[in-house]
Design a protein around this motif. Structure first.
Motif, PDB file in Angstrom:
ATOM      1  N   TRP A   4       1.311  -0.867   0.093  1.00 20.61           N
ATOM      2  CA  TRP A   4       0.721  -0.023  -0.041  1.00 20.61           C
ATOM      3  C   TRP A   4       0.736   1.226   0.307  1.00 20.61           C
ATOM      4  O   TRP A   4       2.276   1.071   0.626  1.00 20.61           O
ATOM      5  CB  TRP A   4      -0.952  -0.109   1.263  1.00 20.61           C
ATOM      6  N   MET A  13      -7.872   5.588   4.644  1.00 20.11           N
ATOM      7  CA  MET A  13      -7.967   3.565   4.607  1.00 20.11           C
ATOM      8  C   MET A  13      -8.873   3.569   5.018  1.00 20.11           C
ATOM      9  O   MET A  13     -10.571   2.715   5.337  1.00 20.11           O
ATOM     10  CB  MET A  13      -7.565   3.214   3.088  1.00 20.11           C
ATOM     11  N   HIS A  17     -13.318   3.438   5.916  1.00 23.40           N
ATOM     12  CA  HIS A  17     -13.667   1.573   6.604  1.00 23.40           C
ATOM     13  C   HIS A  17     -14.033   1.149   7.431  1.00 23.40           C
ATOM     14  O   HIS A  17     -14.849   0.179   7.600  1.00 23.40           O
ATOM     15  CB  HIS A  17     -12.387   0.218   5.873  1.00 23.40           C
ATOM     16  N   TRP A  21     -16.690  -2.365   8.064  1.00 23.23           N
ATOM     17  CA  TRP A  21     -16.566  -3.115   9.060  1.00 23.23           C
ATOM     18  C   TRP A  21     -18.112  -3.445   9.982  1.00 23.23           C
ATOM     19  O   TRP A  21     -18.264  -4.415  10.197  1.00 23.23           O
ATOM     20  CB  TRP A  21     -15.434  -2.971   9.870  1.00 23.23           C
ATOM     21  N   GLY A  41      -5.026  -9.954   5.638  1.00 21.03           N
ATOM     22  CA  GLY A  41      -4.966  -8.718   5.202  1.00 21.03           C
ATOM     23  C   GLY A  41      -4.873  -7.303   5.694  1.00 21.03           C
ATOM     24  O   GLY A  41      -6.435  -6.773   5.298  1.00 21.03           O
ATOM     25  N   CYS A  42      -5.305  -7.574   7.151  1.00 22.35           N
ATOM     26  CA  CYS A  42      -5.116  -6.509   8.234  1.00 22.35           C
ATOM     27  C   CYS A  42      -4.941  -5.546   8.097  1.00 22.35           C
ATOM     28  O   CYS A  42      -5.339  -4.261   9.168  1.00 22.35           O
ATOM     29  CB  CYS A  42      -4.836  -7.420   9.354  1.00 22.35           C
ATOM     30  N   ASN A  43      -4.358  -5.136   7.297  1.00 22.33           N
ATOM     31  CA  ASN A  43      -3.530  -3.796   7.266  1.00 22.33           C
ATOM     32  C   ASN A  43      -3.207  -2.998   8.809  1.00 22.33           C
ATOM     33  O   ASN A  43      -2.577  -3.834   8.917  1.00 22.33           O
ATOM     34  CB  ASN A  43      -4.559  -3.073   6.641  1.00 22.33           C
ATOM     35  N   HIS A 103     -11.195  -8.549   3.800  1.00 18.89           N
ATOM     36  CA  HIS A 103     -11.573  -7.641   3.729  1.00 18.89           C
ATOM     37  C   HIS A 103     -11.023  -6.584   2.060  1.00 18.89           C
ATOM     38  O   HIS A 103     -10.264  -6.066   2.760  1.00 18.89           O
ATOM     39  CB  HIS A 103     -12.136  -5.863   4.634  1.00 18.89           C
ATOM     40  N   GLU A 104     -11.886  -7.019   1.427  1.00 24.76           N
ATOM     41  CA  GLU A 104     -11.343  -6.466  -0.211  1.00 24.76           C
ATOM     42  C   GLU A 104      -9.459  -7.065  -0.409  1.00 24.76           C
ATOM     43  O   GLU A 104      -9.147  -6.144  -0.176  1.00 24.76           O
ATOM     44  CB  GLU A 104     -11.356  -5.098  -0.094  1.00 24.76           C
ATOM     45  N   VAL A 105      -9.321  -8.577   0.252  1.00 27.03           N
ATOM     46  CA  VAL A 105      -8.128  -8.490  -0.324  1.00 27.03           C
ATOM     47  C   VAL A 105      -7.962  -9.738  -1.324  1.00 27.03           C
ATOM     48  O   VAL A 105      -6.543 -10.185  -2.004  1.00 27.03           O
ATOM     49  CB  VAL A 105      -7.753  -9.048   1.463  1.00 27.03           C
ATOM     50  N   LEU A 108      -6.761  -8.589  -4.659  1.00 28.55           N
ATOM     51  CA  LEU A 108      -5.101  -8.920  -4.701  1.00 28.55           C
ATOM     52  C   LEU A 108      -3.898 -10.342  -4.695  1.00 28.55           C
ATOM     53  O   LEU A 108      -2.479  -9.908  -4.723  1.00 28.55           O
ATOM     54  CB  LEU A 108      -4.752  -7.706  -3.309  1.00 28.55           C
TER      55      LEU A 108
HETATM   56  C1  LIG Z   1      -7.893  -2.351  -0.042  1.00 32.96           C
HETATM   57  S1  LIG Z   1      -6.908  -3.127   1.427  1.00 32.96           S
HETATM   58  C2  LIG Z   1      -8.263  -3.479   2.635  1.00 32.96           C
HETATM   59  C3  LIG Z   1      -7.421  -3.972   4.654  1.00 32.96           C
HETATM   60  C4  LIG Z   1      -8.398  -3.839   5.067  1.00 32.96           C
HETATM   61  N1  LIG Z   1      -8.262  -5.552   5.234  1.00 32.96           N
HETATM   62  C5  LIG Z   1      -9.509  -2.797   5.082  1.00 32.96           C
HETATM   63  O1  LIG Z   1     -10.219  -3.345   5.974  1.00 32.96           O
HETATM   64  O2  LIG Z   1      -8.840  -1.468   5.808  1.00 32.96           O
HETATM   65  C6  LIG Z   1      -6.009  -4.721   0.836  1.00 32.96           C
HETATM   66  C7  LIG Z   1      -5.469  -5.204   2.161  1.00 32.96           C
HETATM   67  O3  LIG Z   1      -4.544  -6.041   1.333  1.00 32.96           O
HETATM   68  C8  LIG Z   1      -2.766  -6.343   1.553  1.00 32.96           C
HETATM   69  N2  LIG Z   1      -2.271  -7.743   1.113  1.00 32.96           N
HETATM   70  C9  LIG Z   1      -2.292  -7.206  -0.663  1.00 32.96           C
HETATM   71  N3  LIG Z   1      -1.899  -8.323  -1.094  1.00 32.96           N
HETATM   72  C10 LIG Z   1      -2.092  -9.809   0.137  1.00 32.96           C
HETATM   73  C11 LIG Z   1      -1.859 -10.843   0.374  1.00 32.96           C
HETATM   74  N4  LIG Z   1      -1.852 -11.237  -0.889  1.00 32.96           N
HETATM   75  N5  LIG Z   1      -1.959 -11.600   1.356  1.00 32.96           N
HETATM   76  C12 LIG Z   1      -3.105 -10.767   2.439  1.00 32.96           C
HETATM   77  N6  LIG Z   1      -3.128  -9.386   2.252  1.00 32.96           N
HETATM   78  C13 LIG Z   1      -2.949  -8.417   0.993  1.00 32.96           C
HETATM   79  C14 LIG Z   1      -2.534  -4.909   1.516  1.00 32.96           C
HETATM   80  O4  LIG Z   1      -1.085  -4.927   1.916  1.00 32.96           O
HETATM   81  C15 LIG Z   1      -3.145  -4.129   2.192  1.00 32.96           C
HETATM   82  O5  LIG Z   1      -3.082  -4.192   3.477  1.00 32.96           O
END
Ligand SMILES: C[S@@+](CC[C@H](N)C(=O)[O-])C[C@H]1O[C@@H](n2cnc3c(N)ncnc32)[C@H](O)[C@@H]1O
Length: 214
Positions: A4, A13, A17, A21, A41-43, A103-105, A108
């Motif tokens: 990110w 962000m 969100h 949530w 993907g907890c950021n 959430h939205e992972v 990616l």
């Molecule tokens: C759109 S953000 C969503 C973050 C968080 N889940 C939220 O609700 O705010 C996507 C996140 O997925 C992470 N990400 C990227 N590639 C990933 C992977 N292979 N596995 C897990 N997380 C990943 C990013 O670093 C980023 O923090």
């Protein structure tokens, strides 16, 4: 691997969100009190902090490949029973989770089958992975967004929901889907067009319940 963009953008962000949530918490169909919960993907860990405050989870674990976000997650967790790791998949020594979230992972992730297998291993039999996804091929306008960002964010192909579901069925999950129990949708830089954003949040951003059979 595209991380990110910046800590400042992460912070914005994460605040944006909050209403999603809340909707995720309204939609899950299990009592999370006293449970062990994983956030993939907890950021910066905002959803896990919300689960501590509002759902009474016993403890939470979160991983994310962005090291700056994980450093912030650790700092912001304070004394909460939360553990974080800067990795691209579930650490091999983590397991026994009653529930997992993302959430939205999924949009990616390049190898959905490997992700599904890692979450399956980490859940207890009877546990469920609640994965929320609006970035998929059926969302209006998403193909254009994907084409514009595919190189910058090193994205995999834009998945259909059917492709995602097939990957999880292949890993042994039972799949169900729900709309989010969405309330008010704030107007924000992520949702510049109010009517279309309502359609996105109410119709196209869905929660998959991926259950590991008992
Ligand atoms: C759109 S953000 C969503 C973050 C968080 N889940 C939220 O609700 O705010 C996507 C996140 O997925 C992470 N990400 C990227 N590639 C990933 C992977 N292979 N596995 C897990 N997380 C990943 C990013 O670093 C980023 O923090």
């Amino acid at each position: 691997m595209a991380y990110w963009q910046s800590a400042a953008e992460d912070a914005a962000m994460q605040e944006e969100h909050g209403f999603i949530w809340d909707a995720m918490l309204e939609t899950v169909d299990i009592d999370l009190a006293g449970r062990r919960v994983l956030d993939a993907g907890c950021n910066r860990g905002g959803f896990l902090r919300l689960l501590c405050a509002r759902a009474g989870i016993a403890a939470g674990w979160g991983y994310d490949p962005a090291p700056g976000a994980i450093a912030d997650a650790r700092r912001l967790a304070g004394d909460l029973p939360l553990t974080f790791d800067a990795t691209e998949t579930v650490p091999s020594h983590w397991g026994g989770f009653d529930a997992s979230f993302s959430h939205e992972v999924l949009y990616l992730i390049h190898d959905l089958g490997a992700h599904a297998a890692a979450i399956h291993r980490a859940l207890v039999p009877g546990g469920a992975y609640y994965a929320v996804m609006g970035v998929h091929a059926g969302s209006p306008g998403m193909a254009d967004w994907h084409a514009e960002n595919v190189e910058r964010l090193h994205l995999p192909p834009l998945y259909t929901l059917d492709e995602v579901i097939a990957a999880f069925i292949g890993a042994g999950f039972e799949v169900a889907a729900s709309r989010l129990r969405m309330g008010f949708v704030p107007v924000s830089p992520h949702a510049p067009s109010f009517p279309s954003s309502l359609e996105y949040y109410y119709e196209h951003k869905v929660m998959l319940r991926l259950a590991r059979p008992r």
